[in-house]
Structure formats: structure tokens, C-alpha cells
Design an enzyme around this catalytic site. Structure first.
Site, PDB file in Angstrom:
ATOM      1  N   ASP A 134       0.790  -1.233   0.000  1.00 53.75           N
ATOM      2  CA  ASP A 134       0.000   0.000   0.000  1.00 53.75           C
ATOM      3  C   ASP A 134       0.824   1.286   0.000  1.00 53.75           C
ATOM      4  OD1 ASP A 134       1.052  -0.069   2.522  1.00 53.75           O
ATOM      5  OD2 ASP A 134      -0.865  -0.215   3.584  1.00 53.75           O
ATOM      6  N   GLY A 135       2.139   1.159   0.115  1.00 51.95           N
ATOM      7  CA  GLY A 135       2.970   2.365   0.098  1.00 51.95           C
ATOM      8  C   GLY A 135       2.963   3.150   1.395  1.00 51.95           C
ATOM      9  N   ARG A 192      13.160  11.283   5.731  1.00 50.02           N
ATOM     10  CA  ARG A 192      14.548  10.936   5.995  1.00 50.02           C
ATOM     11  C   ARG A 192      15.480  11.769   5.133  1.00 50.02           C
ATOM     12  NH1 ARG A 192      14.511   4.397   5.125  1.00 50.02           N
ATOM     13  NH2 ARG A 192      14.077   4.628   2.913  1.00 50.02           N
ATOM     14  N   ASP A 269      19.641  -4.658  -0.699  1.00 48.12           N
ATOM     15  CA  ASP A 269      18.883  -3.425  -0.970  1.00 48.12           C
ATOM     16  C   ASP A 269      18.843  -2.528   0.262  1.00 48.12           C
ATOM     17  OD1 ASP A 269      17.192  -5.752  -0.174  1.00 48.12           O
ATOM     18  OD2 ASP A 269      15.676  -4.224   0.085  1.00 48.12           O
TER      19      ASP A 269
HETATM   20  P1  AMP Z   1      12.254  -3.641   3.174  1.00 48.69           P
HETATM   21  O1  AMP Z   1      11.990  -4.985   3.739  1.00 48.69           O
HETATM   22  O2  AMP Z   1      11.681  -2.498   3.970  1.00 48.69           O
HETATM   23  O3  AMP Z   1      13.691  -3.413   2.829  1.00 48.69           O
HETATM   24  O4  AMP Z   1      11.443  -3.551   1.807  1.00 48.69           O
HETATM   25  C1  AMP Z   1      11.676  -4.392   0.715  1.00 48.69           C
HETATM   26  C2  AMP Z   1      10.927  -3.868  -0.485  1.00 48.69           C
HETATM   27  O5  AMP Z   1       9.521  -3.849  -0.228  1.00 48.69           O
HETATM   28  C3  AMP Z   1      11.292  -2.460  -0.911  1.00 48.69           C
HETATM   29  O6  AMP Z   1      11.184  -2.416  -2.301  1.00 48.69           O
HETATM   30  C4  AMP Z   1      10.227  -1.636  -0.235  1.00 48.69           C
HETATM   31  O7  AMP Z   1      10.039  -0.383  -0.850  1.00 48.69           O
HETATM   32  C5  AMP Z   1       9.004  -2.532  -0.404  1.00 48.69           C
HETATM   33  N1  AMP Z   1       7.959  -2.277   0.596  1.00 48.69           N
HETATM   34  C6  AMP Z   1       7.979  -2.598   1.911  1.00 48.69           C
HETATM   35  N2  AMP Z   1       6.847  -2.213   2.505  1.00 48.69           N
HETATM   36  C7  AMP Z   1       6.076  -1.621   1.572  1.00 48.69           C
HETATM   37  C8  AMP Z   1       4.775  -1.015   1.566  1.00 48.69           C
HETATM   38  N3  AMP Z   1       4.015  -0.945   2.648  1.00 48.69           N
HETATM   39  N4  AMP Z   1       4.333  -0.504   0.387  1.00 48.69           N
HETATM   40  C9  AMP Z   1       5.066  -0.579  -0.732  1.00 48.69           C
HETATM   41  N5  AMP Z   1       6.269  -1.134  -0.785  1.00 48.69           N
HETATM   42  C10 AMP Z   1       6.787  -1.657   0.344  1.00 48.69           C
HETATM   43 MG    MG Z   2      14.523  -1.711   2.389  1.00 47.44          MG
END
Ligand code: AMP
Ligand code: MG
Length: 517
Positions: A134-135, A192, A269
Site C-alpha cells: 500500500d505504500g 529521511r 537493498d
Molecule cells: P524492506 O523490507 O523495507 O527493505 O522492503 C523491501 C521492499 O519492499 C522495498 O522495495 C520496499 O520499498 C518494499 N515495501 C515494503 N513495505 C512496503 C509497503 N508498505 N508498500 C510498498 N512497498 C513496500
Molecule cells: Mg529496504
């Protein structure tokens, strides 16, 4: 209010499509996307130091105009919003395209002093990289990111910073433990700030797609914009640049290992090209010393990202970055020097950091054994890392008194069981101090500058979250304030140095954290 110079957009290819639907993006480093406005934003907290670095004074920070920007409801002149494209290895496996799924860059602010700061809203709505998510971001994870970014900075650990914490007035639905119990939680947006949010995964994705021209452009761009002091020649100095990234990453790992920080999700990442701590998710702080501890419930069975493995994982991640860069090199073996440098710098930094933590004027060969013995004892006896090292500074090297360290134990039975071992270790350590011969006052001051009194213990962050979810943000402000001077004894602030209480031992958010955020 702010001046912008958006080089990432100007100098790197962008996605020609404008519509905000999830997709694979090829041949581009970013996609244009607007933040999705929120209903009822409130400024819950901000960092005065970060605001000052951006030349934003208290009046501006309190203004409705800036709040609207920090909530994603409007852009300032000169801003341009976009999400960047990257891939990554997650838990050891290549995961393909990931990208900023819920982070939206607002551009590169140039301060009056000429410093470049990328501004990024986390939780500002979906982007083309959001896949099915959901972003958005929930308040609890946003508080954790906001507070820890600032705490790490004041501890002297390289990190991305956090300007602001904004409540959205909207609800975000999360299934915290992925067990079929979704609940509505308050939403938030963190702004951030970092000189660059570029990650290892930005280079891995074009390499995985065999897109050499894009990889080449991104490497050249990063070398010139993000490493200007090195004055590298992009055509010739790729290996030298990789070595620099290796060195920075080594410094970062030594810092994490000295303060007891466990990132929890060291996927490629989540590795900053500048060697900054980035992407605060299910991170945690070591309470009772346990090298195998991971705060991340998703990682509980394999413990890939536990405390002790972090330096090795960072090296593995650097190898993946090296694999990507090798695509541009006629002699990829030149990259080996960078990895060797990583090993050297990490080992040297670790010894320097622990010499300071132990109050030794220099690290000697046998000190490794002394420290190993201590780690074994701390682990077996469940000794609190932060409290132990801090208390050690008060030890009299002529008459080492174990009672000084009793407050660092979680369990009386383990303390009694290991009393003999602790005494033996203290005698050996005291002898080493006498041989070192520093004046006590000097040693104490040096140790207090190396061993924080206050860290963002997991249960403290959780308490601040519990209160904030009830509408009371006072503890966020108190913690932010205490953690600005983590090495100073602060009168009346003892509770913020207290060991994890029993209730927090197995409570969600205190010892177990999920990636759901
Ligand atoms: P992370 O585990 O936070 O490093 O996220 C891994 C990937 O999932 C990245 O591409 C994030 O931008 C994406 N992501 C995590 N949570 C969300 C969310 N609620 N909405 C959209 N993308 C997400
Ligand atoms: Mg990340």
C-alpha cells in the site's frame, strides 16, 4: 525556504511512463511519482539538528506549509518527486526488482553551506515499485526509524537521518505477525535525509539485466556526485572506488558491533553505498549479550542476520556488489583488493573500538583472548552489554570489586553461578590495566566516551510507541532528548538507562519484531 539541485533526475535516465501502477522498469534509474496526500497530518516530532542542517528554523518547522510538504500533501518550488529503481539479494537469494515501494524522493536540497541532502518521505503512498503493497507505513515502525536514526547519529554511527515524524490521521492495515490477524493501525510518514540513498541494489539490478550502459552511467554518477572528495576518474578508478565502499562498510560494521546494534534485515537493498545505516525495520539492541540474537522474527530460524554474523554478511553483500561491478571491468580480480581491505579495516576498527571500551591505551595481541573470555562469560551469564561496559569504567584496578557489575546481570542465579568466573576475569583485566598504566581518571573518561550510558533499548522504543498510539508523544520527545547525549550521565534520567524489565522479555516489539511495518 529550500534550494534544490536535482542531479539524480537530471543526470540519470528516468522512466518515460508517468502513471502510478506497479511495473518492471527497464533502462531507467527512477520513475516520476507524486506522494499520495493524507487526510489530517500532524507534526509529532522533528529533529532540531537535522532541521538546522537544512536551514529550517523553528518557525518554519511549525508552519502549516512545511507540514503539508512533510506529509506528502504538497511540493515546494524546486522539488521533484520520484521513486528510485533497485534490486537486491534478500536472505541470500536474488529477488529481482524491488525499488522504492513506499519511499518517495523529493529532490536534493542544497544547504547554505553547500551541503547536499536528499529528502525522502517514507510511507507517502505507493509507487511503481510498490508491487501489491500500500505504500504506507505504520506509526510504530516510523517512531522506531525516527528515534533510532537520530540515536545512532549521536552515538557516532554513520546513518541516514530523520527530519520529521508526521502522523497521517489515516489508518493502515497490517497483519503484524502474518498470522491472519490484520488490524488497523495509525499511519505515519518519516522524512529521511541523507547525502545519498543509493544502495548496493541500485547497481545489482542493471547488472542482473545485463544493462551495461545503465550500470556504467550509474557508477559514473555515483562516483562523481557521492564521492566528490576522492576525485576519481570513472574510466580508470572503479576498483579504487569499490575499495572505498568496502572501507566505509567495514567502519560501519565495527560501529554496530561496538554499540550492540542488530540491523535485522541486511539484504543488499538495505546496504548504503555511503556506508550509512539505512532502512530501520526490525532492528534491535543487544540487552543480555547474545551473539546469536536476531530481533527479526522472519529470521528467527536461520539467524542469518544475528548480531555476530553482521560483519560476515556485510562482506557477502560487498561481494554481490563486486559481482555487479565486475560486468564493467576487464580485470574483475582487481576487486579482490577491496574485500581484503574490508577484512583489514574491520579487524583494525574492532580492536581500536574494544580497546577504548576496555579502557586500554592500545590493543595488544593477548587482548583478543581477554575479550573472548569476557564475551563467553557475558553470554553464559546473560549480562547486559551496555550496563556492563559502562560500569567497568568505575573499576579500581588495584582492588577490582565485582559488586560494581552486579547491576548488569538479569538473573541472580546466573550471577551466583558465574561469580568465580567473573572474579577471575576481573583479576586478569585489572592486571592488564595496571600493566597499561594509564591514570584512573584518564581511563574512566576514555571509557565513558566509548561506552554509551543510553541506547534506544527495544522496550523503551516500544513504550514510546504505546504512549503515542494513545495520543501521548511525550516519551518520543524525552527519548530524542536523552539520546542526543548518549555518553553523558544525565541527572534524573536513570530510568532511560534501566535494563530491560521482565515484562519486555518476550513481548512483541521488545524482543521480537516482524518486518511488517
Ligand atoms: P524492506 O523490507 O523495507 O527493505 O522492503 C523491501 C521492499 O519492499 C522495498 O522495495 C520496499 O520499498 C518494499 N515495501 C515494503 N513495505 C512496503 C509497503 N508498505 N508498500 C510498498 N512497498 C513496500
Ligand atoms: Mg529496504
Amino acid at each position: 525556504m529550500l534550494t534544490f539541485d536535482n542531479r539524480f533526475l537530471r543526470e540519470l535516465p528516468g522512466d518515460p511512463l508517468r502513471h502510478n501502477v506497479p511495473r518492471q522498469v527497464f533502462g531507467a534509474c527512477w520513475s516520476p511519482v507524486d506522494p499520495t496526500p493524507v487526510a489530517a497530518p500532524t507534526l509529532l516530532a522533528y529533529s532540531p539538528e537535522v532541521a538546522a542542517a537544512l536551514d529550517l528554523d523553528a518557525a518554519v518547522m511549525a508552519s502549516p506549509e512545511l507540514l503539508a510538504v512533510l506529509a506528502g500533501n504538497r511540493l515546494l518550488p524546486g522539488m521533484a518527486s520520484y521513486a528510485s529503481c533497485y534490486g537486491g539479494h534478500q536472505f541470500g537469494q536474488w529477488a529481482g526488482q524491488l525499488g522504492d515501494g513506499r519511499a518517495i524522493l523529493l529532490g536534493e536540497a542544497i544547504s547554505r553551506q553547500g551541503q547536499r541532502h536528499e529528502l525522502q518521505l517514507k510511507g507517502a503512498g505507493p509507487t511503481p515499485y510498490a508491487r501489491r503493497a500500500d505504500g504506507r507505513a505504520v506509526l510504530r515502525s516510523s517512531i522506531r526509524e525516527f528515534l533510532c536514526s537520530e540515536a545512532m547519529h549521536h552515538l557516532g554511527v554513520p546513518t541516514t537521518r530523520a527530519l520529521s515524524l508526521v502522523g497521517t490521521g489515516e489508518t493502515v492495515v497490517r497483519d503484524m505477525f502474518y498470522d491472519g490477524h490484520p488490524v488497523g493501525e495509525p499511519g505515519a510518514v518519516v522524512c529521511r535525509v541523507a547525502p545519498s540513498f543509493t544502495r548496493f541494489g541500485h547497481f545489482e539490478l542493471p547488472a542482473a539485466r545485463n544493462d551495461r550502459p545503465l550500470l556504467q552511467r550509474l557508477v559514473e554518477f555515483t562516483m562523481t556526485r557521492d564521492f566528490p572528495d576522492l576525485a576519481l576518474d570513472p574510466a580508470r578508478d572503479l576498483a579504487a572506488w569499490f575499495t572505498e565502499v568496502c572501507e566505509r562498510t567495514a567502519h560501519l560494521m565495527a560501529h554496530w558491533m561496538r554499540v550492540g546494534f542488530v540491523h535485522g534485515v541486511m539484504n543488499t537493498d538495505n546496504m548504503s553505498i555511503l556506508g550509512l545505516t539505512i532502512d530501520y525495520g526490525p532492528y534491535g539492541w543487544i540487552d543480555n549479550f547474545d551473539p546469536g540474537w536476531t530481533p527479526n522474527t522472519t529470521d528467527a530460524s536461520s539467524r542469518r542476520y544475528c548480531f555476530a554474523r553482521q560483519p560476515g554478511i556485510a562482506r557477502w553483500n560487498l561481494e554481490r556488489l563486486g559481482d555487479a561491478l565486475a560486468l564493467l571491468m576487464s580485470r574483475p580480480d582487481d576487486l579482490v583488493a577491496g574485500l581484503e581491505r574490508y577484512d583489514e579495516i574491520y579487524a583494525a576498527d574492532f580492536c581500536t573500538a574494544y580497546a577504548a571500551k576496555l579502557g586500554l591505551s592500545e590493543w595488544q595481541h593477548d587482548d583478543g583472548e581477554l575479550l573472548e573470555e569476557l564475551f563467553t562469560l557475558m553470554h553464559r551469564a546473560e549480562i547486559d552489554m551496555t550496563e556492563f561496559f559502562r560500569s567497568l569504567a568505575r573499576l579500581d584496578s588495584d582492588q577490582p570489586d565485582p559488586v560494581l557489575l552486579h547491576a548488569a546481570f538479569y538473573r541472580a542465579d546466573l550471577r551466583q553461578h558465574h561469580a568465580g568466573q567473573l572474579e577471575r576475569w576481573l583479576r586478569r583485566y585489572a592486571a592488564r590495566l595496571r600493566e597499561d598504566g594509564q591514570a584512573t581518571a584518564m581511563r574512566t573518561a576514555r571509557m565513558n566516551a566509548a561506552n554509551p550510558r543510553y541506547v534506544l533499548r527495544n522496550y523503551l522504543a516500544q513504550q514510546a510507541i504505546d504512549h503515542a498510539e494513545q495520543g501521548d508523544t511525550q516519551m518520543i520527545h524525552d527519548l530524542l532528548d536523552v539520546l542526543r547525549h548518549p555518553y553523558d550521565e544525565q541527572v534524573g534520567r536513570q530510568t532511560f538507562a534501566a535494563l530491560r524489565p521482565d515484562w519486555a522479555r518476550h513481548r512483541a516489539g521488545c524482543s521480537m519484531l516482524s518486518c511488517s511495518s
